[in-house]
Structures are given as C-alpha cells and as structure tokens.
Design a protein around this motif. Sequence first.
Motif, PDB file in Angstrom:
ATOM      1  N   CYS A   1      -3.844  -0.122   7.044  1.00 40.07           N
ATOM      2  CA  CYS A   1      -4.419   0.630   7.044  1.00 40.07           C
ATOM      3  C   CYS A   1      -6.000   1.255   7.703  1.00 40.07           C
ATOM      4  O   CYS A   1      -6.603   0.214   6.488  1.00 40.07           O
ATOM      5  CB  CYS A   1      -4.230   1.216   5.752  1.00 40.07           C
ATOM      6  SG  CYS A   1      -2.488   1.820   5.112  1.00 40.07           S
TER       7      CYS A   1
ATOM      8  N   CYS B   1       0.923  -0.995   0.073  1.00 40.06           N
ATOM      9  CA  CYS B   1      -0.066   0.126  -0.358  1.00 40.06           C
ATOM     10  C   CYS B   1       0.702   1.283   0.077  1.00 40.06           C
ATOM     11  O   CYS B   1       2.672   1.033  -0.096  1.00 40.06           O
ATOM     12  CB  CYS B   1      -1.630  -0.282   1.237  1.00 40.06           C
ATOM     13  SG  CYS B   1       0.095   0.302   2.739  1.00 40.06           S
TER      14      CYS B   1
ATOM     15  N   HIS C   1       3.444  -0.701   3.417  1.00 39.34           N
ATOM     16  CA  HIS C   1       3.062  -2.140   4.151  1.00 39.34           C
ATOM     17  C   HIS C   1       2.503  -3.236   3.049  1.00 39.34           C
ATOM     18  O   HIS C   1       1.581  -2.878   1.981  1.00 39.34           O
ATOM     19  CB  HIS C   1       1.285  -2.133   5.025  1.00 39.34           C
ATOM     20  CG  HIS C   1       1.905  -0.980   6.301  1.00 39.34           C
ATOM     21  ND1 HIS C   1       0.480  -0.168   6.063  1.00 39.34           N
ATOM     22  CD2 HIS C   1       2.306  -0.404   6.706  1.00 39.34           C
ATOM     23  CE1 HIS C   1       0.513   0.558   7.289  1.00 39.34           C
ATOM     24  NE2 HIS C   1       1.771   0.693   7.058  1.00 39.34           N
TER      25      HIS C   1
ATOM     26  N   CYS D   1      -4.527  -3.936   2.181  1.00 41.06           N
ATOM     27  CA  CYS D   1      -3.925  -3.917   3.373  1.00 41.06           C
ATOM     28  C   CYS D   1      -5.205  -3.621   4.800  1.00 41.06           C
ATOM     29  O   CYS D   1      -6.394  -2.945   4.779  1.00 41.06           O
ATOM     30  CB  CYS D   1      -3.408  -2.621   3.229  1.00 41.06           C
ATOM     31  SG  CYS D   1      -2.343  -2.388   4.936  1.00 41.06           S
TER      32      CYS D   1
ATOM     33  N   GLN E   1       1.652   3.509   2.328  1.00 38.66           N
ATOM     34  CA  GLN E   1       2.538   3.303   3.793  1.00 38.66           C
ATOM     35  C   GLN E   1       2.926   2.149   3.804  1.00 38.66           C
ATOM     36  O   GLN E   1       4.125   2.564   4.799  1.00 38.66           O
ATOM     37  CB  GLN E   1       1.156   3.133   4.460  1.00 38.66           C
ATOM     38  CG  GLN E   1       0.105   4.268   5.495  1.00 38.66           C
ATOM     39  CD  GLN E   1       0.276   5.212   4.985  1.00 38.66           C
ATOM     40  OE1 GLN E   1       1.915   5.747   5.376  1.00 38.66           O
ATOM     41  NE2 GLN E   1       0.267   6.598   4.173  1.00 38.66           N
TER      42      GLN E   1
ATOM     43  N   PRO F   1      -7.169  -0.075   1.887  1.00 36.43           N
ATOM     44  CA  PRO F   1      -6.821   0.105  -0.296  1.00 36.43           C
ATOM     45  C   PRO F   1      -6.505  -1.530  -0.259  1.00 36.43           C
ATOM     46  O   PRO F   1      -6.194  -2.622   0.830  1.00 36.43           O
ATOM     47  CB  PRO F   1      -5.522   0.983   0.314  1.00 36.43           C
ATOM     48  CG  PRO F   1      -5.070   0.347   1.405  1.00 36.43           C
ATOM     49  CD  PRO F   1      -6.118   0.835   2.594  1.00 36.43           C
TER      50      PRO F   1
HETATM   51 ZN    ZN Z   1      -0.950  -0.521   4.697  1.00 38.89          ZN
END
Ligand code: ZN
Length: 305
Positions: free
Chosen positions: A293, A225, A229, A290, A227, A297
């Motif tokens: 988050c 994602c 992850h 994910c 971020q 997402p």
């Molecule tokens: Zn994430």
Amino acid sequence: MPRTIPEPPFELSALIPEFADLARETTLLYPRSGNPGVEQSSMGGPLLWPADEPWPYCDQPGHWTCGPGSSAWEKVTPETVPMVPVIQLFARDVPGLSFPPGKDVVQLVWCALLHEQDPAGVVLPRMYWRNEAETVAAGLLGDAPAPDEGEYDEDLIPRPCTVCPTPAVEYPQRDLPEGLLQALLPRLEELEERYGFWYSEVACALQNKVGGYPAWTQSPDWPHCSQGHRMEHLFSITGEVAYGRWLPLDEHRPGTAQPIWDAPADPEIFDAIGPELEIGDAGGLYVFLCRRCPDLPYAHRSDCH
Ligand SMILES: [Zn+2]
Ligand SMILES: [Zn+2]
C-alpha cells in the motif's frame, strides 16, 4: 560497527533442507547505553526531527501505568502526553532494511503509557520515514518535549542507547507450520541430542532487531492492512538481553560460552546492556509494515511470557 556473534551450533538449512526457503535476513541492534546524537542510529536517543513539524503527542483517553514490579494497572489522567523516541535508524547503518524511495531515515516513537483501548495492550507506536539531507537543510527541532512525572511508565521508556546493527539469518520458530514441525520432529530431536540446542534457540532471536521473524513468546498473530495484505515484520523491541547463540563474542567470558555479566558480573558492562524496557513481563513489541500500500500502513502486536 557490527558485533561479531558466534557461528550457530548447527546450520539449520544445511542439515534440514526444508528450512532453506524459510531463511530471512535480520539485523540485530544490540543496544547499549550511551549518548547517541540526532544524526546517529539509536534506541531511545534524540531524533532528527524537522523544526516545522509538531512533536507527536498522545491524546487517547484512558491512560494507565503499571508500577515497578507490579502487574496492577493504575489510572493516570494527563490530557495529552508527549511521545518518546524508541528507534531511529539511518539507511547507511542497516543495509538489510529497504527504505521507501527518497527516504533514508526511519523513526519510531510511542506513548509510554498503557492504553485500555489498544488491542495489543501496551504502547501506541507511530512511525516516520524521512530524508536526512532534506530534514537537516530545513532546520532541526531543538530539544524535544519529554513527558513529566506521572506521564509515563518507566518500564516503557527506552534509555538512550547506541546500536551496533549486525546482520544474521533467522528461521521461523513459532511461525513454522504445524504440519512441517511434526514432519521434522525426529530430525530436530536428533539435532538437539547431537548439538545440545533445540532448533528454536538457533532459529530466531528475541532481541531488538529489524526484519527476520518475530520471536513470538505466544501464538503468532500477523496483522493485515485494511486492504487485506499480510504485513511484514519490521521491528522487534524488547527488554531481553542477548544470550546463548546471539551473545556477541566480546561479551563472552574469555574461553567460555558464558556471558561476561554472569556472576561475578563486570558492572560496567552489565549496567550498559539493553534499553531497560519491560514490555508485558519480558515479552516483545512487534511492528509490522505493508509495503504494497502506497501510504505504508503499519501495525503492532505485543506478547508476554
Ligand atoms: Zn496493504
Ligand atoms: Zn497514550
């Protein structure tokens, strides 16, 4: 009702303990053509859709189709295209799937055309999580818009199928770390000699399923994602039908390991199998999520043989 699938020819984690920590639960869907309703889990069936929420359309420029049996792309020019239902699952049918708090329905739709901008090359899925009781109480959409002739590629529309969510345990196939594969090779070869199955036939199913491992037909390509992850595998969607280790017992020719649809096939059974999708020449479409988050997402990948 879950299907009954044969016991695996050997239990990987019992014979090779290095697999034990890699076991993951999956739920195989076994789609078979039928007439699912909006309040049933399905592939390609009608969705439980709120009347006050617009049906999703795709307005990506650069739509293409790929004629039946052909690999040549043809440009088509619809302005916007209604998306088509692909998966709907209710929590009650898939105990192995963890839903976000307050949600008990998950839905996936996609645009049934090819997209030149899509790095995965095929459809553009969208995912929705809902609460069944709230959605029903607020009123449901009547018939959903459907794409007209020329607004879809027929290989990319799943026909309406009921599903029989069936739990199973999977192990990594191409996701097995290369170093570990090398270390295990002598024992895996010994298993193949003794039981007649290469480990990957037993480990992981190229099937329509929830969770478990993607049965990549090409190199693994896990999305992250924004971020950073690494996402989890949520759905695999494919035109492949069940076979071998994953063939339900009631679809075996009595007393054999052969599928009941092998020649001479029983057309009634044969014709009902699978969503009749063809994604990238018998490959798969994989949807990832994910959960770390809060806006959940998701991303997709596809591969082909
Ligand atoms: Zn994430
Ligand atoms: Zn589109």
